[in-house]
Design a protein around this motif. Sequence first.
Motif, mmCIF file in Angstrom:
data_model
loop_
_atom_site.group_PDB
_atom_site.id
_atom_site.type_symbol
_atom_site.label_atom_id
_atom_site.label_comp_id
_atom_site.label_asym_id
_atom_site.label_seq_id
_atom_site.Cartn_x
_atom_site.Cartn_y
_atom_site.Cartn_z
ATOM 1 N N ILE A 129 0.812 -1.224 0.000
ATOM 2 C CA ILE A 129 0.000 0.000 0.000
ATOM 3 C C ILE A 129 0.843 1.270 0.000
ATOM 4 O O ILE A 129 0.319 2.357 -0.186
ATOM 5 N N ASP A 130 2.133 1.128 0.234
ATOM 6 C CA ASP A 130 2.925 2.341 0.395
ATOM 7 C C ASP A 130 4.233 2.302 -0.395
ATOM 8 O O ASP A 130 4.368 2.956 -1.432
ATOM 9 N N SER A 131 5.206 1.482 0.055
ATOM 10 C CA SER A 131 6.562 1.682 -0.483
ATOM 11 C C SER A 131 6.739 1.297 -1.949
ATOM 12 O O SER A 131 7.625 1.819 -2.615
ATOM 13 N N GLY B 18 7.803 5.604 -6.283
ATOM 14 C CA GLY B 18 9.152 5.862 -6.777
ATOM 15 C C GLY B 18 10.178 6.359 -5.791
ATOM 16 O O GLY B 18 11.275 6.733 -6.187
ATOM 17 N N LYS B 19 9.875 6.376 -4.474
ATOM 18 C CA LYS B 19 10.934 6.748 -3.527
ATOM 19 C C LYS B 19 11.831 5.531 -3.322
ATOM 20 O O LYS B 19 11.336 4.450 -2.989
ATOM 21 N N THR B 20 13.132 5.715 -3.531
ATOM 22 C CA THR B 20 14.077 4.616 -3.320
ATOM 23 C C THR B 20 15.213 5.152 -2.451
ATOM 24 O O THR B 20 15.480 6.351 -2.486
ATOM 25 N N ARG C 38 7.719 14.737 -6.328
ATOM 26 C CA ARG C 38 9.003 14.888 -5.621
ATOM 27 C C ARG C 38 8.871 15.534 -4.254
ATOM 28 O O ARG C 38 9.822 16.072 -3.712
ATOM 29 N N GLU C 39 7.667 15.518 -3.711
ATOM 30 C CA GLU C 39 7.422 16.076 -2.377
ATOM 31 C C GLU C 39 8.012 17.484 -2.277
ATOM 32 O O GLU C 39 8.959 17.730 -1.502
ATOM 33 N N SER C 40 7.448 18.403 -3.074
ATOM 34 C CA SER C 40 7.957 19.784 -3.144
ATOM 35 C C SER C 40 8.136 20.357 -1.751
ATOM 36 O O SER C 40 7.217 20.289 -0.928
ATOM 37 N N SER D 147 -0.275 17.862 -0.518
ATOM 38 C CA SER D 147 1.174 17.737 -0.654
ATOM 39 C C SER D 147 1.563 16.297 -0.303
ATOM 40 O O SER D 147 0.953 15.668 0.567
ATOM 41 N N ARG D 148 2.626 15.796 -0.950
ATOM 42 C CA ARG D 148 3.080 14.435 -0.626
ATOM 43 C C ARG D 148 3.519 14.340 0.832
ATOM 44 O O ARG D 148 3.556 13.247 1.406
ATOM 45 N N LYS D 149 3.807 15.509 1.431
ATOM 46 C CA LYS D 149 4.229 15.512 2.845
ATOM 47 C C LYS D 149 3.176 14.878 3.757
ATOM 48 O O LYS D 149 3.518 14.376 4.825
#
Length: 388
Positions: A140-142, A146-148, A250-252, A260-262
Amino acid sequence: MKKVNIALEGAAHEYSIGVEFGLLESAGEWARAALPAEARKVILVTNAKVFSLYGGPVETKLSKAGFEVFVWKMGDGERFKNFSSLEKALSFFGETRITRSDGIIALGGGVLGDLAGFAAAIYQRGIPFLQIPTTLLAMIDSSVGGKTAVNTAFGKNMIGAFHQPSAVLIDPATLNTLDRRELTAGFCEAVKQGAVGSRSLFEQTADFLRIYPPAKILRHSADERFRDHLENLLAAHVRFKAEIVAGDERESTNRSDGRSRKILNFGHTTAHALEKVTGYKRFKHGEAVGYGIMAAAEISKTVANFVQDELKLFNDVVRLTGVLPAADDIDIKSVIDAFVFDKKASGASLNWILLERIGTPKIVDSSDIPKSTIESALQKVLRHTSTP
Ligand code: NAD
Ligand code: GLY
């Protein structure tokens, strides 16, 4: 099959995430469709435990689809998500002479997904990457977004890259072998996503937990209704995460709005601090998030007008995820001191993700939260009991 498409603005990148019991069976055709037509080789990045459970059949399916398959197994556990494993992975990639028209496939949880994704991001400046997540957290998350990264001596996930997968295959049947604590950890992340996502995602997660508590989930695995509920829940979470990522890949750093992705970091300031002060040994990441989201909800009552009834409902749903490791011996001051690491990671100021209502997050600068409010929230949540 439940299919979620994710289209990233300006990145000319689109991929799909399939969710279905038994989908591992079609891993060969799936990889064939997702990788470049000229792809000849794939490297399956996994670990010994996951490979022994699911690796053999996946390897066979990939071979039958015409790939030359190489398997690279990394150590099992967060402590292996480091430069040393990364270097070994890259050396293996080089030895196989894999190229940018081939592909890397991560089969396992978030630890190896993050490392394999980062290796794929930097090998020959970027090689196609597919994800087959086998933990609830990874599903559900990782695996989506695309965050690596790898961990370093100066912090978790401090070195990494954004590298979107070309496709994600989710087979919920793999959850049958996951242990109870990993399920609890994954459901804490699900409650987190529901709470910042929308009232309906929160309610859907809560309803699922009421019917199928994680401790008893395995007894339902053959039940058709259960399978349908679980596929729908996973697809709803993936859809939510895909929407957030599509809007803010890209979590500005300069965004502070509720999309926001934050917002996906709800509970993470406290969670990271708890993991750090306990030497990354006591909590699964999602378990620490369980405490973290309760602390943030408590702070929200004072700072964001989060009403008592909502707080009670929220805490009740976190409780449904299962028992968390005891935290009543943890020194509150050391937790607060450890917030500095999140502060360093995010720049000059530290943002807290709070809730105005369930489904309505609010990003608040830490300077706007009295220290006493944070202290009493941590006291209440950590001292409460080992069952949240
Ligand atoms: P994990 O990868 O360590 O997996 C947990 C354990 O379950 C491991 O021992 C693993 O071998 C085992 N396992 C995996 N699948 C199994 C299965 N089907 N049956 C039995 N055992 C199985 O942990 P995780 O919770 O999946 O991932 C945590 C990692 O994810 C952390 O490093 C965290 O930083 C990262 N993460 C990344 C993102 C992102 O956006 N990239 C988001 C959240 C978390
Ligand atoms: N798990 C947080 C993110 O993907 O942004």
